[in-house]
Scaffold this motif. Structure first.
Motif, short mmCIF file in Angstrom:
data_model
loop_
_atom_site.label_atom_id
_atom_site.label_comp_id
_atom_site.label_asym_id
_atom_site.label_seq_id
_atom_site.Cartn_x
_atom_site.Cartn_y
_atom_site.Cartn_z
N UNK A 239 35.73 31.58 46.98
CA UNK A 239 36.69 31.91 48.02
C UNK A 239 38.12 31.61 47.56
N UNK A 240 38.31 30.45 46.94
CA UNK A 240 39.64 30.08 46.46
C UNK A 240 40.10 30.99 45.32
N UNK A 241 39.19 31.42 44.47
CA UNK A 241 39.61 32.26 43.35
C UNK A 241 39.80 33.71 43.77
N UNK A 242 39.29 34.10 44.93
CA UNK A 242 39.68 35.41 45.47
C UNK A 242 41.03 35.33 46.15
N UNK A 243 41.39 34.14 46.70
CA UNK A 243 42.79 33.92 47.11
C UNK A 243 43.70 34.12 45.90
N UNK A 244 43.28 33.52 44.79
CA UNK A 244 44.04 33.60 43.55
C UNK A 244 44.17 35.07 43.12
N UNK A 245 43.07 35.84 43.23
CA UNK A 245 43.10 37.25 42.88
C UNK A 245 44.06 38.04 43.75
N UNK A 259 50.52 48.73 37.26
CA UNK A 259 49.55 49.60 37.91
C UNK A 259 48.15 49.08 37.60
N UNK A 260 47.35 48.80 38.64
CA UNK A 260 46.02 48.24 38.45
C UNK A 260 45.01 49.37 38.28
N UNK A 261 44.42 49.48 37.08
CA UNK A 261 43.40 50.50 36.88
C UNK A 261 42.01 49.88 37.01
N UNK A 262 40.99 50.70 36.82
CA UNK A 262 39.61 50.24 37.03
C UNK A 262 39.23 49.12 36.07
N UNK A 263 39.74 49.15 34.84
CA UNK A 263 39.40 48.12 33.87
C UNK A 263 39.97 46.77 34.31
N UNK A 264 41.19 46.78 34.84
CA UNK A 264 41.78 45.53 35.31
C UNK A 264 41.10 45.02 36.58
N UNK A 267 38.49 42.67 35.74
CA UNK A 267 38.99 41.33 35.47
C UNK A 267 39.07 40.50 36.75
N UNK A 268 39.42 41.17 37.85
CA UNK A 268 39.43 40.47 39.14
C UNK A 268 38.03 40.03 39.54
N UNK A 269 37.05 40.89 39.28
CA UNK A 269 35.67 40.54 39.57
C UNK A 269 35.25 39.30 38.77
N UNK A 270 35.60 39.29 37.50
CA UNK A 270 35.27 38.14 36.66
C UNK A 270 36.00 36.88 37.13
N UNK A 271 37.26 37.05 37.53
CA UNK A 271 38.04 35.91 38.02
C UNK A 271 37.43 35.33 39.30
N UNK A 272 37.12 36.22 40.26
CA UNK A 272 36.66 35.74 41.57
C UNK A 272 35.23 35.22 41.59
N UNK A 273 34.32 35.93 40.88
CA UNK A 273 32.90 35.54 40.94
C UNK A 273 32.44 34.81 39.69
N UNK A 274 33.15 34.98 38.57
CA UNK A 274 32.72 34.34 37.33
C UNK A 274 33.32 32.98 37.09
N UNK A 275 34.61 32.81 37.40
CA UNK A 275 35.29 31.53 37.15
C UNK A 275 34.60 30.34 37.82
N UNK A 276 34.14 30.44 39.08
CA UNK A 276 33.48 29.28 39.71
C UNK A 276 32.29 28.75 38.92
N UNK A 277 31.58 29.63 38.21
CA UNK A 277 30.42 29.18 37.43
C UNK A 277 30.84 28.22 36.33
N UNK A 278 32.06 28.38 35.80
CA UNK A 278 32.54 27.52 34.72
C UNK A 278 32.70 26.08 35.17
#
Length: 431
Positions: A239-245, A259-264, A267-278
């Motif tokens: 939740x906090x890292x989706x605030x960050x996103x 401009x945010x494209x699909x590849x970037x 990166x948001x998906x990795x930031x929001x759902x992946x970072x907490x696992x670390x």
């Protein structure tokens, strides 16, 4: 030996006295039970190993599951120190518990037929008991407050998520990020409710015999609430890292003009759902290796807790800096467009500020430097109240601001409603 009533009364007393929301209650109960087991074992060793009196009539040594009694001469009043396993032992360490040995060599009985014993000096003070009951009522009120908040947030967020995903014209990177934020709020609310349910089931089970206590305190019984605790920590971090996103996205669009494209977006998906696992995975490992007790709800070593806390504080601080930067940009644009209307752009700035605060989780900054270890008394309860209130109702506020009150969403909903009404009329007329 006497019945198990005294020990059961003590355990039940602890469960009633200790606040439901205070996760330290489990720790106190576990420590009390283990100290009671140690006291009992010491007493049994004394009963088995010490030689009996050589002559005279006496009452036999015994353990009545509350205190350990030595051989006592007939007609004597024996006193021993209050048992050390009592949670409030520090307050009654100089007190004694009494028993009377009858002239016939049998322990004296009271009017109800039970063995007489005076443990009044080992009871907790009435003033302390009153304070504990008041604290329990307050904590129960807090729990009711945040349960209502999370339930309301859960209901509104699920509906908002369905709206954003079902209306195709709303599909864009910005709304995809909003949708992920909504989902993180949903998971956070659900995980908190599940965690509370698991804790209540773990500590709230009925105790009929000492084996029930040892079973309740065993690792197998705690597995369910440990899993719920881990999921809750992951959802809070996500939740906090989706605030960050959200903060990074707005910064990219308004300030960096990226401009945010699909590849970037990935990166948001990795930031929001992946970072907490670390951070959650190392925390789980440390809990298993160093603090594998109860439901992992108590942090004995705060260094392990910082594995979870530090990434939240980092994200909150960065969010706050981005928040200030964006407000400066908004202020500059409003001044340029409304040079003659000072009150007008001031109101717009206030509106922008209030709208961005829940989206960025700015309220977390308030509590960054006021940690639980530093607060005591009324300040601690005040912090707990505002923290629980803001966290539980924040999802509801975000859903309202960025879905139900959003002009783009409302316009699309009205268009869909008109289209659906027209199609319905055509079908009816055709029939």
């Amino acid at each position: 030996m006497a019945t198990t009533g005294d020990m059961m009364a003590l355990i039940c007393l602890l469960l009633v006295k200790l606040p439901m929301i205070d996760t330290a209650s489990g720790k106190v109960l576990e420590e009390t039970f283990h100290k009671w087991v140690q006291y009992k074992d010491d007493c049994i060793r004394m009963i088995e190993n010490e030689p009996p009196p050589q002559d005279g009539l006496f009452c036999n040594r015994t353990f009545d599951r509350y205190a350990c009694w030595p051989d006592t001469p007939a007609g004597a009043l024996v006193n021993i120190s209050c048992p050390f396993y009592l949670p409030w032992y520090d307050q009654v360490s100089h007190g004694v518990v009494l028993r009377r040995c009858g002239t016939d060599g049998l322990w004296g009985h009271d009017e109800s037929g039970h063995v007489w014993r005076d443990k009044s000096q080992c009871e907790e003070e009435e003033e302390v008991t009153y304070q504990e009951m008041w604290l329990k009522k307050m904590m129960v009120s807090f729990r009711t407050l945040y349960t209502v908040g999370y339930s309301l947030s859960l209901l509104t967020l699920v509906t908002a998520l369905v709206i954003l995903l079902s209306l195709r014209k709303l599909h864009c990177t910005r709304n995809y990020i909003h949708a992920n934020l909504f989902l993180s709020f949903i998971l956070r609310a659900a995980s908190v409710i599940v965690k509370d349910t698991m804790l209540e089931r773990h500590w709230g089970r009925e105790i009929m015999k000492p084996a029930d206590v040892s079973e309740m305190l065993g690792h197998q019984a705690a597995i369910g609430c440990r899993i719920a605790q881990v999921l809750m920590q992951y959802c809070v971090l996500a939740n906090h890292y989706w605030f960050f996103g959200e903060a990074i996205y707005l910064y990219s669009v308004l300030i960096a003009s990226v401009l945010i494209d699909s590849h970037k977006y990935l990166l948001y998906i990795c930031l929001g759902w992946g970072t907490p696992l670390l951070f959650v995975i190392p925390w789980v490992v440390m809990k298993i290796l160093k603090e594998n007790k109860e439901c992992w709800a108590v942090n004995e070593n705060m260094n392990y807790w910082w594995i979870i806390r530090s990434p939240i504080l980092f994200a909150s601080l960065i969010n706050f800096l981005i928040f200030v930067k964006i407000l400066k940009v908004i202020l500059a644009k409003l001044r340029a467009n409304n040079q003659s209307d000072y009150s007008g752009y001031k109101c717009r700035l206030a509106k922008a500020t209030l709208t961005l605060m829940p989206l960025f989780g700015i309220h977390e900054v308030i509590f960054i430097f006021v940690t639980d270890e530093q607060t005591t008394g009324a300040l601690r309860y005040l912090k707990v109240f505002f923290s629980l209130f803001l966290n539980s109702f924040q999802g509801f506020l975000v859903a309202v601001l960025y879905c139900y009150a959003n002009k783009e969403v409302r316009t699309e909903l009205k268009r869909k409603l008109r289209s659906w009404t027209t199609e319905t009329r055509l079908v009816c007329c055709g029939q």
